[in-house]
Scaffold this active site. Structure first.
Site, PDB file in Angstrom:
ATOM      1  N   ASP A 244     -87.787   5.657  30.706  1.00 57.59           N
ATOM      2  CA  ASP A 244     -86.904   5.822  30.615  1.00 57.59           C
ATOM      3  C   ASP A 244     -85.937   6.071  28.916  1.00 57.59           C
ATOM      4  OD1 ASP A 244     -83.327   5.711  31.314  1.00 57.59           O
ATOM      5  OD2 ASP A 244     -84.208   4.317  31.912  1.00 57.59           O
ATOM      6  N   GLU A 456     -67.402   0.245  36.484  1.00 52.09           N
ATOM      7  CA  GLU A 456     -69.104   0.253  36.397  1.00 52.09           C
ATOM      8  C   GLU A 456     -69.205   0.891  36.915  1.00 52.09           C
ATOM      9  OE1 GLU A 456     -69.451  -1.418  40.486  1.00 52.09           O
ATOM     10  OE2 GLU A 456     -67.989  -0.134  41.755  1.00 52.09           O
TER      11      GLU A 456
END
Length: 717
Positions: A244, A456
């Site tokens: 990542d 979110e």
């Protein structure tokens, strides 16, 4: 499986290229922005691209519903169709961009999607990127998505898909760079790994991305257990692994498992992380010089990376590659927009429809009130990791377009999405008078509430109002519920449309509002789709891929990765709206039978179901099969989804379909992580919902139940 001979030829060609490189040239091939090596005919290439629900961050593309919305379709073949369209647009954009010399970030054919992490806690901000809370559903839908992205040619990949984030990763966002997810072997195998395993072994996914966090003490992008023992050892993964973004620097900066950057890159490379999203792998030069990484290990990584590019046909003449001729004319086409509209229609879940308020009848309505912060909010259409649509249709616009001049549409924002007032200089709630006035004039009110990706999302996303990206609770933010109460007190019929990427505890709405739709982040065509559903031109068919809880109080701590008390499989309390639930405008009758009452390790139980559409609307029936081990102890799952099938039925039509459940559908993982078919009694439930009491209350029916048994000794599958 792809053609193994072709893969071996690509790998041989890649090895031959690597053998001609200097150490420095090899190192610069392990960065996501791989450098050109002109003398070897290797062009620059950027591996970092996103395609979660459409080609993202690189200009105009079809913006489909967010992943969690696509998951609500429960339709593996449809997700393959969507992903096939995404990869077609990816090819068209790649061809256009390359012809103009643009090889920048978000311009390649390596798509870092899908996200098959388990949405284990509704507070997690990135949950809307996933395919829900269930391992089986995530496995099936993820498989469809990967097949659509990668194509079915025997030699070449249409594009390369990526299973992420490996593994045991689902928040909290604000501590992800230092967090250690502690998980039992049973939960690891039962919950967190199945989707990854299926995507590797069945879907032949080309890329796997490691997660930021540690799992049981090891940083995921440098985990021997995950990358060496399981991914390549047990599952035989042959593609490449990427970190990542900037995750490897966390090894020494936050996880503190290494002392410096050189040690961190050595750990990651030696454990099989081939590609670095970021730039820390420049330290591999020093790591090789210091003897911490062997030249052979570096060669292996670069060979894997070049092999992927060769599978994509990037080293072959265009006339040899079946996908290379896909042009820019395929991007944002009329056909793709039509598919997007269909996707938005299919993902909407009808949560409540008291006294058949929906669908609305346009001819009996003079004025519609559209109220709420998500009524005209483009951001609530798309979620995160999004592309740019050529046109967005909000709910307000969709309703206005649908009714035209025959019905007056009155609109009020109602309130800010998460603050007390819309205008900062106002004294307090500053749209309440307008809300009351709109209600007074309206025959029916459409309330558009919920969240958007500014509330979110991923930690660090610009503009996230909750800072970390996670939700502090499951409530409607700000004063949205106060506005809902005014709508209810007006005495007018109210339809609530929720746009969100996660579950909200809309207890007041459930008790007081007659009709509720969950629209997720429905994509650029979302407003048009929801208008069609509101007025009956489309029939809702979506099912919840997550549980809607009544509050966070019934949930374990957010940082607790034990599955006890989480999701429909292990929760003890009654859900507000259960996983697998969703109503329809039409009615169905279903009967079913099974091929045998005895489970055998070497054969399948075949379910034969006959479904009839007994109502007035054409629609799709979502056949669901759940298994429960009756003789299990209290730690056994309540039940587990083990089969799904979408059945398209016109009004009055009847069809018979089958589901095959192999022995492993009945097996459970034990404390040592072994998949065991246990001796004893089982129940198999077949219907269009799970077999819990809340679903029965909401739907007025229960699945067909079959008593099965395995009479042999406990057997490892």
């Amino acid at each position: 499986m792809k053609n193994k001979t072709a893969n071996e030829i690509f790998a041989k060609r890649a090895r031959e290229l690597v053998a001609q490189m200097t150490t420095q040239e090899k190192v610069f091939q392990t960065l996501h922005g791989a450098a050109q090596i002109e003398r070897l005919g290797i062009p620059a290439y950027n591996y970092w691209n996103e395609a979660l629900h459409g080609v993202a961050r690189a200009g105009v593309a079809t913006v489909f519903p967010q992943a969690i919305g696509l998951a609500a379709t429960f339709d593996e073949s449809f997700l393959e169709q969507v992903a096939d369209t995404i990869s077609t647009e990816g090819r068209g954009k790649y061809k256009m961009q390359s012809e103009h010399g643009d090889r920048d970030i978000y311009k390649g054919l390596t798509f870092w999607s899908p996200n098959v992490n388990i949405f284990r806690d509704p507070r997690w901000g990135r949950g809307h990127e996933t395919l829900g809370e269930d391992p089986y559903l995530s496995s099936r839908l993820g498989t469809g998505f990967v097949h659509g992205i990668q194509g079915h040619d025997e030699t070449y990949l249409k594009a390369a898909a990526c299973a992420k984030h490996f593994a045991v990763h689902s928040g909290p966002e604000d501590i992800r760079h230092s967090f250690n997810a502690e998980v039992s072997e049973q939960d690891l195998r039962e919950t967190y790994l199945p989707a990854f395993k299926t995507l590797v072994e069945e879907a032949d996914v080309e890329i796997v991305m490691g997660a930021y966090n540690r799992t049981n003490g090891e940083p995921c992008c440098g985990s021997k257990r995950l990358l060496v023992d399981i991914l390549r050892g047990e599952w035989g993964f042959e593609g490449h692994v990427t970190s990542d973004c900037w995750a490897i620097r966390d090894f020494h900066e936050h996880h503190k498992v290494t002392d410096n950057a050189v040690e961190s890159v050595a750990l990651a490379m030696n454990r099989g992380c081939d590609l670095n999203c970021g730039n820390i792998y420049v330290n591999l030069l020093q790591a090789v010089q210091d003897g911490l990484v062997s030249e052979e290990t570096l060669d292996t990584a670069v060979t894997r990376l070049l092999t992927t590019r060769m599978k994509l046909g990037l080293f072959d003449p265009e006339e040899k590659v079946p996908y290379a001729s896909i042009g820019y004319d395929q991007v944002d086409s009329v056909k793709n927009r039509a598919l997007n509209l269909k996707a938005a229609e299919k993902c909407v879940v009808l949560l409540k429809n008291e006294k058949g308020l929906l669908p609305l009848k346009k001819e009996t309505i003079h004025t519609i009130g559209v109220i709420g912060p998500n009524a005209d909010n483009r951001k609530a259409l798309v979620g995160n990791y999004e592309g740019t649509a050529s046109r967005y249709i909000t709910i307000l616009e969709g309703i206005q377009d649908y009714v035209g001049d025959t019905v007056r549409v009155r609109y009020s924002e109602g309130c800010h999405l998460c603050r007390e007032k819309v205008q900062n200089l106002a004294a307090g709630p500053d749209r309440m008078a307008e809300v009351k006035a709109v209600c007074e004039e309206s025959d029916v009110v459409i309330a558009c509430m919920g969240l958007d990706a500014g509330l979110e999302g991923e930690e660090g996303d610009q503009g996230n109002q909750f800072a970390s990206g996670d939700k502090p609770n499951l409530n409607l933010p700000g004063i949205q519920e106060d506005v809902l109460k005014i709508l209810v007190e007006s005495g007018k019929p109210v339809v609530l449309v929720i746009l969100s990427g996660s579950a909200l505890a809309v207890n007041y709405a459930d008790e007081n509002i007659p009709a509720i739709l969950q629209g997720w982040y429905p994509g650029a065509q979302g407003g048009k789709a929801i208008a069609k559903i509101l007025f009956g031109d489309a029939c809702p068919e979506g099912k919840l891929p997550i549980t809607f809880y009544r509050s966070t109080e019934e949930l374990p701590a957010f940082t607790d990765y034990n599955m006890k008390g989480r999701t429909y499989r292990y929760m003890k309390n009654e859900a507000l709206y259960p996983f697998g639930y969703g109503l329809s405008y039409t009615t169905f009758e279903m009967s079913a039978g099974v091929s045998a009452a005895e489970i055998r390790p070497d054969s399948c139980i075949t379910v034969t179901a006959t479904v009839e559409n007994t109502g007035a609307f054409d629609s799709n029936y979502t056949l669901q099969a759940y298994v429960k081990y009756v003789d299990g102890d209290a730690s056994a799952p309540n039940c587990q989804l083990k089969g799904i099938r979408k059945v398209a039925l016109k009004a009055g039509e009847k069809k018979t379909v089958t589901l095959n459940l192999p022995a492993n559908a009945f097996a459970l993982y034990d404390a040592e992580g072994k998949l065991v078919l246990n001796r004893g009694a089982y129940k198999l439930f077949v219907g269009d919902s799970q077999p819990d009491s809340r679903s029965a209350k909401l739907t007025g029916k229960t699945p067909v139940c079959f008593d099965l048994a395995y009479n042999g000794e406990n057997t490892e599958i």
